[in-house]
Design a protein around this motif. Structure first.
Motif, PDB file in Angstrom:
ATOM      1  N   GLY A  65     -22.864  13.530  36.704  1.00  0.00           N
ATOM      2  CA  GLY A  65     -23.048  14.894  37.477  1.00  0.00           C
ATOM      3  C   GLY A  65     -23.937  14.395  38.635  1.00  0.00           C
ATOM      4  O   GLY A  65     -24.317  13.306  39.079  1.00  0.00           O
ATOM      5  N   LEU A  66     -24.223  15.634  39.294  1.00  0.00           N
ATOM      6  CA  LEU A  66     -24.772  15.459  40.605  1.00  0.00           C
ATOM      7  C   LEU A  66     -26.270  14.894  40.105  1.00  0.00           C
ATOM      8  O   LEU A  66     -26.804  14.145  40.935  1.00  0.00           O
ATOM      9  CB  LEU A  66     -25.095  16.818  41.249  1.00  0.00           C
ATOM     10  CG  LEU A  66     -23.955  17.416  42.423  1.00  0.00           C
ATOM     11  CD1 LEU A  66     -24.262  18.538  42.652  1.00  0.00           C
ATOM     12  CD2 LEU A  66     -23.657  16.259  43.283  1.00  0.00           C
ATOM     13  N   GLY A  67     -26.839  15.576  39.140  1.00  0.00           N
ATOM     14  CA  GLY A  67     -28.414  14.967  38.963  1.00  0.00           C
ATOM     15  C   GLY A  67     -28.453  13.357  38.781  1.00  0.00           C
ATOM     16  O   GLY A  67     -29.030  12.776  39.407  1.00  0.00           O
ATOM     17  N   ALA A  68     -27.567  13.112  38.051  1.00  0.00           N
ATOM     18  CA  ALA A  68     -27.516  11.609  37.806  1.00  0.00           C
ATOM     19  C   ALA A  68     -27.172  10.616  39.200  1.00  0.00           C
ATOM     20  O   ALA A  68     -27.996   9.844  39.002  1.00  0.00           O
ATOM     21  CB  ALA A  68     -26.301  11.110  36.492  1.00  0.00           C
ATOM     22  N   ASP A 119     -20.416  20.828  38.465  1.00  0.00           N
ATOM     23  CA  ASP A 119     -21.317  19.881  37.645  1.00  0.00           C
ATOM     24  C   ASP A 119     -21.393  20.025  36.175  1.00  0.00           C
ATOM     25  O   ASP A 119     -21.090  21.162  35.722  1.00  0.00           O
ATOM     26  CB  ASP A 119     -22.513  20.318  38.016  1.00  0.00           C
ATOM     27  CG  ASP A 119     -23.723  18.939  37.734  1.00  0.00           C
ATOM     28  OD1 ASP A 119     -23.617  18.011  38.605  1.00  0.00           O
ATOM     29  OD2 ASP A 119     -24.590  19.371  36.992  1.00  0.00           O
ATOM     30  N   PRO A 120     -21.379  19.019  35.354  1.00  0.00           N
ATOM     31  CA  PRO A 120     -21.206  19.135  33.857  1.00  0.00           C
ATOM     32  C   PRO A 120     -22.547  20.121  33.287  1.00  0.00           C
ATOM     33  O   PRO A 120     -22.265  20.486  32.225  1.00  0.00           O
ATOM     34  CB  PRO A 120     -21.516  17.625  33.445  1.00  0.00           C
ATOM     35  CG  PRO A 120     -21.726  16.906  34.605  1.00  0.00           C
ATOM     36  CD  PRO A 120     -21.346  17.567  35.880  1.00  0.00           C
ATOM     37  N   THR A 129     -22.643  25.542  42.343  1.00  0.00           N
ATOM     38  CA  THR A 129     -21.459  25.807  43.063  1.00  0.00           C
ATOM     39  C   THR A 129     -20.008  25.452  42.698  1.00  0.00           C
ATOM     40  O   THR A 129     -20.060  24.230  42.123  1.00  0.00           O
ATOM     41  CB  THR A 129     -21.945  25.782  44.410  1.00  0.00           C
ATOM     42  OG1 THR A 129     -20.849  26.093  45.438  1.00  0.00           O
ATOM     43  CG2 THR A 129     -21.983  24.223  44.838  1.00  0.00           C
ATOM     44  N   ALA A 130     -19.207  26.094  42.999  1.00  0.00           N
ATOM     45  CA  ALA A 130     -17.844  25.509  42.855  1.00  0.00           C
ATOM     46  C   ALA A 130     -17.134  25.242  44.170  1.00  0.00           C
ATOM     47  O   ALA A 130     -16.028  24.928  44.250  1.00  0.00           O
ATOM     48  CB  ALA A 130     -17.100  26.433  41.996  1.00  0.00           C
ATOM     49  N   GLN A 186     -21.497  22.527  47.999  1.00  0.00           N
ATOM     50  CA  GLN A 186     -22.260  21.687  46.991  1.00  0.00           C
ATOM     51  C   GLN A 186     -22.929  20.494  48.014  1.00  0.00           C
ATOM     52  O   GLN A 186     -24.010  20.064  47.772  1.00  0.00           O
ATOM     53  CB  GLN A 186     -21.130  21.050  46.155  1.00  0.00           C
ATOM     54  CG  GLN A 186     -22.018  20.013  45.120  1.00  0.00           C
ATOM     55  CD  GLN A 186     -20.938  19.465  44.256  1.00  0.00           C
ATOM     56  OE1 GLN A 186     -20.306  18.594  44.361  1.00  0.00           O
ATOM     57  NE2 GLN A 186     -20.856  19.716  43.027  1.00  0.00           N
ATOM     58  N   ARG A 187     -22.131  19.902  49.209  1.00  0.00           N
ATOM     59  CA  ARG A 187     -22.509  19.081  50.158  1.00  0.00           C
ATOM     60  C   ARG A 187     -23.685  19.369  50.710  1.00  0.00           C
ATOM     61  O   ARG A 187     -24.690  18.782  51.091  1.00  0.00           O
ATOM     62  CB  ARG A 187     -21.275  18.705  51.033  1.00  0.00           C
ATOM     63  CG  ARG A 187     -20.106  17.836  50.356  1.00  0.00           C
ATOM     64  CD  ARG A 187     -19.432  17.209  51.512  1.00  0.00           C
ATOM     65  NE  ARG A 187     -18.153  16.683  50.922  1.00  0.00           N
ATOM     66  CZ  ARG A 187     -16.954  17.335  50.964  1.00  0.00           C
ATOM     67  NH1 ARG A 187     -16.777  18.207  51.869  1.00  0.00           N
ATOM     68  NH2 ARG A 187     -16.021  16.554  50.555  1.00  0.00           N
TER      69      ARG A 187
END
Lengths: 112, 403
Positions: free
Chosen positions: A7-10, A48-49, B384-385, B390-391
């Motif tokens: 995910g983004l966090g990771a 994101d998961p 967000t989807a 997201q960027r």
């Protein structure tokens, strides 16, 4: 099918804005290349998961719950399906891994 | 959905009129709709080569009727004779305008789900092909074909007539909502790599303009058209050269479309006060205040807050509260805005909405609480989807926390 996990966090924690911008540009360039060459069959990036829900069989019935919250690193984050040789698919995956340093998985889609 | 070639525009204008004519004759909306699509396809093959016929509408009616007959050829002989007789009666002319309105109400039938209402409206009223609609919504063509076919099945028994006077306000609300969804779907693609899908936006404006022409006295129709124009006017400034989001306060205002703003502002001025006030008129008025400010600093925030106060009274909801919080922050400071946001924390309707976290992040940043702001931007990015959003949010978070 070329799959990216996490995910983004990771992936983005403690990364500088420049690194993130570079990664975004790198991915967009590669995506455009696959479109332009006509190799791209389908592609999606998943939300994101941390936003996922899981339906589990509990006490004899399907029950939806929030998560997964653990093992996010193993969650599918996005994929490309390309019409190409395995060699080419591995090359595409390598170009992402080279930048992100996160693993990518390459698998063949089965014939019907 | 290309717009080059005037014959294509003509096709799109005539499509709902031809469909209405056929439905009047043959009653079966579902099969008539298929026949019109075939006629449109024939026209788009023949007209560019042979030129536009002298009476394009009659040409399309004839072609669609022929296609209908072909479709029914395998049906019973009795029905075939009926159709043949009816098809000979080409003198029947009906008023295209009322019929387009009937079609719009039919496609936005309350029995249909919003995605089906949208798809059907784009096809039957907008004259788009299934392939074009599928591309606009980023789904496979077979998925969209099935969705449209199901939707048509569902409203097969519906009367081809305007809703009754009692039903009308509610039905009109559904139509406006569908057009609004079409616009926002195009304006901020809910998923996918491109922030704006201009085609859907343009189509929503075209259809709302058409509706406004048909119902000039309906204030909310005028309000919705104005809202669309005043929002779409900023499109060129909403993304930078690399396609990344530029927030309203940082947009280069000389890239806004002055003609659209002038039209939208004139509509707002002409409409407000002439009938019952509604949420679209208020949102249009708010957009007009933004658009009329030469710089972000010159924005008349007290005026915007006053409009949000009215909006929160007549159409309360979490999204209105969220927007109002921004106005409160501009007038009374970021902490006051954050307090308003706090009222949304327990609200289930906002539990999975990234905008709450994005606005919170923005206000925390302005209040000088950088760590909390960065964390809120990260949370918003995860929720967000939309890829461009997201960027943008990821980058904002990184700039604060690791920049």
């Amino acid at each position: 099918m070329i799959m990216m996990f996490g995910g983004l966090g990771a992936a983005l924690e403690n990364r500088t804005p420049d690194w993130i911008t570079g990664m975004q540009e790198h991915m967009m360039k590669l995506d455009q290349e696959l479109r332009d060459s006509g190799e791209l069959v389908a592609s999606s990036k998943l939300v994101d998961p941390s936003q996922a829900k899981t339906v589990r069989f509990q006490n004899g019935a399907p029950v939806p719950t929030d998560g997964p919250f653990a093992e996010i690193k193993e969650s599918l984050a996005g994929y490309w399906i390309i019409d190409a040789t395995e060699e080419r698919a591995l090359e595409v995956a390598a170009r992402v891994v080279e930048y992100t340093e996160f693993p990518m998985e390459v698998r063949q889609v089965m014939h019907l | 959905m290309s717009t080059d070639g005037r014959w294509e525009d003509l096709l799109r204008v005539l499509a709902p009129q031809v469909l209405a004519t056929l439905v009047h004759r043959y009653a079966r909306f579902d099969v008539c709709e298929d026949a019109v699509q075939e006629a449109l396809a024939d026209a788009s093959r023949q007209w560019p080569v042979e030129g536009v016929p002298d009476n394009p509408r009659a040409w399309l009616v004839t072609a669609a009727s022929r296609s209908l007959v072909d479709a029914w050829r395998s049906d019973s002989a009795r029905r075939r004779r009926e159709v043949m007789v009816a098809a000979l009666d080409t003198s029947a002319e009906v008023s295209g305008h009322d019929d387009t309105l009937v079609l719009l109400f039919l496609c936005c039938h309350p029995d249909l789900t919003p995605p089906s209402q949208l798809a059907l409206t784009l096809r039957a009223v907008g004259g788009l092909t299934t392939a074009e609609i599928a591309a606009a919504f980023l789904v496979p063509e077979t998925t969209m074909a099935q969705r449209i076919s199901r939707a048509k099945q569902r409203i097969r028994g519906a009367r081809f007539a305007l809703p009754s006077a009692q039903e009308r306000p509610e039905r009109l609300n559904v139509v406006l909502h569908v057009l609004y969804l079409m616009f926002t779907e195009g304006h901020t693609a809910s998923s996918g790599p491109d922030l704006g899908r201009a085609d859907l936006t343009a189509e929503a404006i075209r259809l709302t303009r058409l509706l406004h022409r048909l119902l000039p006295g309906e204030c909310e129709v005028a309000g919705l058209l104005a809202l669309m124009l005043l929002t779409d006017a900023r499109r060129a400034a909403r993304t930078d050269e690399a396609g990344a989001i530029v927030p309203l306060a940082e947009q280069r205002r000389n890239r806004w479309d002055a003609t659209m703003i002038a039209e939208g502002v004139a509509l707002v001025e002409r409409t407000l006060g002439t009938g019952p006030i509604g949420p679209y008129q208020l949102q249009a008025a708010i957009a007009a205040v933004h658009d009329e400010a030469a710089t972000a600093q010159e924005t008349d925030w007290p005026q915007i807050l006053a409009l949000y106060d009215v909006l929160a009274q007549i159409a309360p909801g979490p999204v209105v509260t969220l927007s109002r919080a921004v106005a409160v922050a501009e007038v009374h400071g970021p902490r006051a805005g954050l307090a308003v946001l706090g009222t949304l924390d327990g609200d289930d309707r906002m539990a999975h909405n990234h905008r709450l976290e994005a606005v919170r992040a923005h206000l925390l940043e302005r209040a000088g609480d950088v760590i909390a702001a960065g964390q809120a931007y990260s949370r918003a990015a995860r929720m967000t989807a939309s890829l461009p959003e997201q960027r943008y949010l990821t980058l904002r978070a990184a700039r604060i926390l690791n920049g």
